[in-house]
Write a protein that holds these residues in place. Structure first.
Motif, PDB file in Angstrom:
ATOM      1  N   GLN A  74      22.040 -21.868 -20.008  1.00  0.00           N
ATOM      2  CA  GLN A  74      21.232 -22.549 -18.971  1.00  0.00           C
ATOM      3  C   GLN A  74      21.237 -24.016 -18.649  1.00  0.00           C
ATOM      4  O   GLN A  74      21.356 -24.450 -17.674  1.00  0.00           O
ATOM      5  CB  GLN A  74      19.705 -22.342 -19.233  1.00  0.00           C
ATOM      6  N   GLY A  75      22.116 -24.699 -19.914  1.00  0.00           N
ATOM      7  CA  GLY A  75      22.160 -26.036 -19.646  1.00  0.00           C
ATOM      8  C   GLY A  75      23.389 -26.218 -18.825  1.00  0.00           C
ATOM      9  O   GLY A  75      23.702 -27.061 -18.084  1.00  0.00           O
ATOM     10  N   PHE A  76      24.371 -25.156 -18.821  1.00  0.00           N
ATOM     11  CA  PHE A  76      25.726 -25.333 -17.972  1.00  0.00           C
ATOM     12  C   PHE A  76      25.303 -25.060 -16.530  1.00  0.00           C
ATOM     13  O   PHE A  76      25.624 -25.839 -15.673  1.00  0.00           O
ATOM     14  CB  PHE A  76      26.608 -24.185 -18.407  1.00  0.00           C
ATOM     15  N   LEU A  77      24.237 -24.040 -16.322  1.00  0.00           N
ATOM     16  CA  LEU A  77      23.676 -23.941 -14.941  1.00  0.00           C
ATOM     17  C   LEU A  77      22.994 -25.018 -14.397  1.00  0.00           C
ATOM     18  O   LEU A  77      23.264 -25.347 -13.143  1.00  0.00           O
ATOM     19  CB  LEU A  77      22.951 -22.631 -14.724  1.00  0.00           C
ATOM     20  N   ALA A  78      22.453 -25.751 -15.384  1.00  0.00           N
ATOM     21  CA  ALA A  78      21.649 -26.946 -14.921  1.00  0.00           C
ATOM     22  C   ALA A  78      22.567 -28.003 -14.291  1.00  0.00           C
ATOM     23  O   ALA A  78      22.194 -28.806 -13.209  1.00  0.00           O
ATOM     24  CB  ALA A  78      20.757 -27.604 -15.880  1.00  0.00           C
ATOM     25  N   GLU A  79      23.736 -28.066 -14.703  1.00  0.00           N
ATOM     26  CA  GLU A  79      24.579 -29.061 -14.519  1.00  0.00           C
ATOM     27  C   GLU A  79      25.327 -28.781 -13.023  1.00  0.00           C
ATOM     28  O   GLU A  79      25.503 -29.799 -12.141  1.00  0.00           O
ATOM     29  CB  GLU A  79      25.857 -29.061 -15.411  1.00  0.00           C
ATOM     30  N   ILE A  80      25.113 -27.498 -12.370  1.00  0.00           N
ATOM     31  CA  ILE A  80      25.847 -27.310 -11.243  1.00  0.00           C
ATOM     32  C   ILE A  80      24.804 -26.997 -10.274  1.00  0.00           C
ATOM     33  O   ILE A  80      24.982 -26.707  -9.056  1.00  0.00           O
ATOM     34  CB  ILE A  80      26.824 -26.128 -11.322  1.00  0.00           C
ATOM     35  N   GLY A  81      23.437 -27.075 -10.663  1.00  0.00           N
ATOM     36  CA  GLY A  81      22.262 -26.952  -9.954  1.00  0.00           C
ATOM     37  C   GLY A  81      21.938 -25.333  -9.707  1.00  0.00           C
ATOM     38  O   GLY A  81      20.756 -25.208  -8.864  1.00  0.00           O
ATOM     39  N   LEU A  82      22.091 -24.669 -10.477  1.00  0.00           N
ATOM     40  CA  LEU A  82      21.687 -23.328 -10.493  1.00  0.00           C
ATOM     41  C   LEU A  82      20.444 -23.102 -11.285  1.00  0.00           C
ATOM     42  O   LEU A  82      19.758 -21.823 -11.190  1.00  0.00           O
ATOM     43  CB  LEU A  82      22.573 -22.312 -10.686  1.00  0.00           C
ATOM     44  N   ALA A  83      20.011 -23.783 -12.208  1.00  0.00           N
ATOM     45  CA  ALA A  83      18.852 -23.620 -13.065  1.00  0.00           C
ATOM     46  C   ALA A  83      18.014 -24.954 -13.410  1.00  0.00           C
ATOM     47  O   ALA A  83      19.030 -26.130 -13.120  1.00  0.00           O
ATOM     48  CB  ALA A  83      19.310 -22.739 -14.288  1.00  0.00           C
ATOM     49  N   GLU A  84      17.085 -24.967 -13.920  1.00  0.00           N
ATOM     50  CA  GLU A  84      16.352 -26.090 -14.653  1.00  0.00           C
ATOM     51  C   GLU A  84      17.099 -26.269 -16.182  1.00  0.00           C
ATOM     52  O   GLU A  84      17.432 -25.378 -16.442  1.00  0.00           O
ATOM     53  CB  GLU A  84      14.929 -25.928 -14.846  1.00  0.00           C
ATOM     54  N   LYS A  85      16.974 -27.628 -16.474  1.00  0.00           N
ATOM     55  CA  LYS A  85      17.310 -27.891 -17.862  1.00  0.00           C
ATOM     56  C   LYS A  85      16.421 -27.015 -18.812  1.00  0.00           C
ATOM     57  O   LYS A  85      15.233 -27.013 -18.491  1.00  0.00           O
ATOM     58  CB  LYS A  85      17.182 -29.426 -17.945  1.00  0.00           C
ATOM     59  N   PRO A  86      17.087 -26.449 -19.924  1.00  0.00           N
ATOM     60  CA  PRO A  86      16.053 -25.923 -20.809  1.00  0.00           C
ATOM     61  C   PRO A  86      15.232 -27.093 -21.590  1.00  0.00           C
ATOM     62  O   PRO A  86      15.730 -28.096 -21.693  1.00  0.00           O
ATOM     63  CB  PRO A  86      17.250 -25.481 -21.803  1.00  0.00           C
ATOM     64  N   LYS A  87      14.090 -26.594 -21.932  1.00  0.00           N
ATOM     65  CA  LYS A  87      13.152 -27.600 -22.842  1.00  0.00           C
ATOM     66  C   LYS A  87      13.665 -28.032 -24.129  1.00  0.00           C
ATOM     67  O   LYS A  87      14.606 -27.085 -24.901  1.00  0.00           O
ATOM     68  CB  LYS A  87      11.929 -26.654 -23.299  1.00  0.00           C
ATOM     69  N   GLN A  88      13.701 -29.323 -24.427  1.00  0.00           N
ATOM     70  CA  GLN A  88      13.990 -29.733 -25.755  1.00  0.00           C
ATOM     71  C   GLN A  88      12.915 -29.421 -26.903  1.00  0.00           C
ATOM     72  O   GLN A  88      11.962 -29.753 -26.775  1.00  0.00           O
ATOM     73  CB  GLN A  88      14.417 -31.213 -25.664  1.00  0.00           C
ATOM     74  N   HIS A  89      13.237 -28.642 -27.915  1.00  0.00           N
ATOM     75  CA  HIS A  89      12.516 -28.130 -28.781  1.00  0.00           C
ATOM     76  C   HIS A  89      12.102 -29.329 -29.865  1.00  0.00           C
ATOM     77  O   HIS A  89      12.940 -30.320 -30.040  1.00  0.00           O
ATOM     78  CB  HIS A  89      13.000 -27.119 -29.710  1.00  0.00           C
ATOM     79  N   VAL A  90      10.777 -29.408 -30.288  1.00  0.00           N
ATOM     80  CA  VAL A  90      10.581 -30.440 -31.107  1.00  0.00           C
ATOM     81  C   VAL A  90      10.975 -30.305 -32.330  1.00  0.00           C
ATOM     82  O   VAL A  90      10.949 -29.194 -32.920  1.00  0.00           O
ATOM     83  CB  VAL A  90       8.961 -30.714 -31.182  1.00  0.00           C
ATOM     84  N   GLN A  91      11.756 -31.163 -32.932  1.00  0.00           N
ATOM     85  CA  GLN A  91      12.546 -31.151 -34.199  1.00  0.00           C
ATOM     86  C   GLN A  91      11.496 -31.120 -35.324  1.00  0.00           C
ATOM     87  O   GLN A  91      10.600 -32.041 -35.348  1.00  0.00           O
ATOM     88  CB  GLN A  91      13.611 -32.322 -34.494  1.00  0.00           C
TER      89      GLN A  91
END
Length: 122
Positions: A74-91
């Motif tokens: 999903q992160g790769f798809l967000a770079e080309i505009g096909l999906a939203e960036k995935p949520k960053q989980h709280v560490q």
């Protein structure tokens, strides 16, 4: 049948190479897949165009068919505009020192700063 867009590992030991595939969610990571829609080579620099190669039309088709991407894909798809960036989980904070250790550390830092301020400048 639940479809996933995920990575399948290939390459030699300590030299990873991933294929981005469409697979049934029940099939194993490196097992049977329906279609190969891209590649990811983490050994190449981030600026290189050969690091992530995707077949945009085929990915769009499978997303319309209901395939869900893994978090990394999903992160790769967000770079080309096909999906939203995935949520960053709280560490988690389990790795941090506990309350008493933090109090001792701040007390030691305060004592060190106080000793540095009292020393005459030469």
């Amino acid at each position: 049948m639940s479809l996933k867009i995920r990575m399948s590992r290939g390459g030699a030991k300590k030299r990873p190479f991933y294929s981005i595939v469409i697979a049934d969610s029940r099939s194993p990571r490196d097992g049977r897949f329906i279609e190969k829609v891209g590649t990811y080579n983490p050994m190449v620099t981030r600026e290189s165009g050969n690091r992530v190669l995707l077949k945009k039309e085929r990915i769009e088709h499978w997303l319309k068919m209901g395939a869900t991407p893994s978090e990394r894909v999903q992160g790769f798809l967000a770079e080309i505009g096909l999906a939203e960036k995935p949520k960053q989980h709280v560490q988690t904070t389990k790795h941090l020192p506990k309350k008493k250790a933090q109090e001792r550390a701040t007390a030691a830092a305060d004592a060190k700063a106080k000793a540095g301020a009292e020393a005459p400048a030469q």
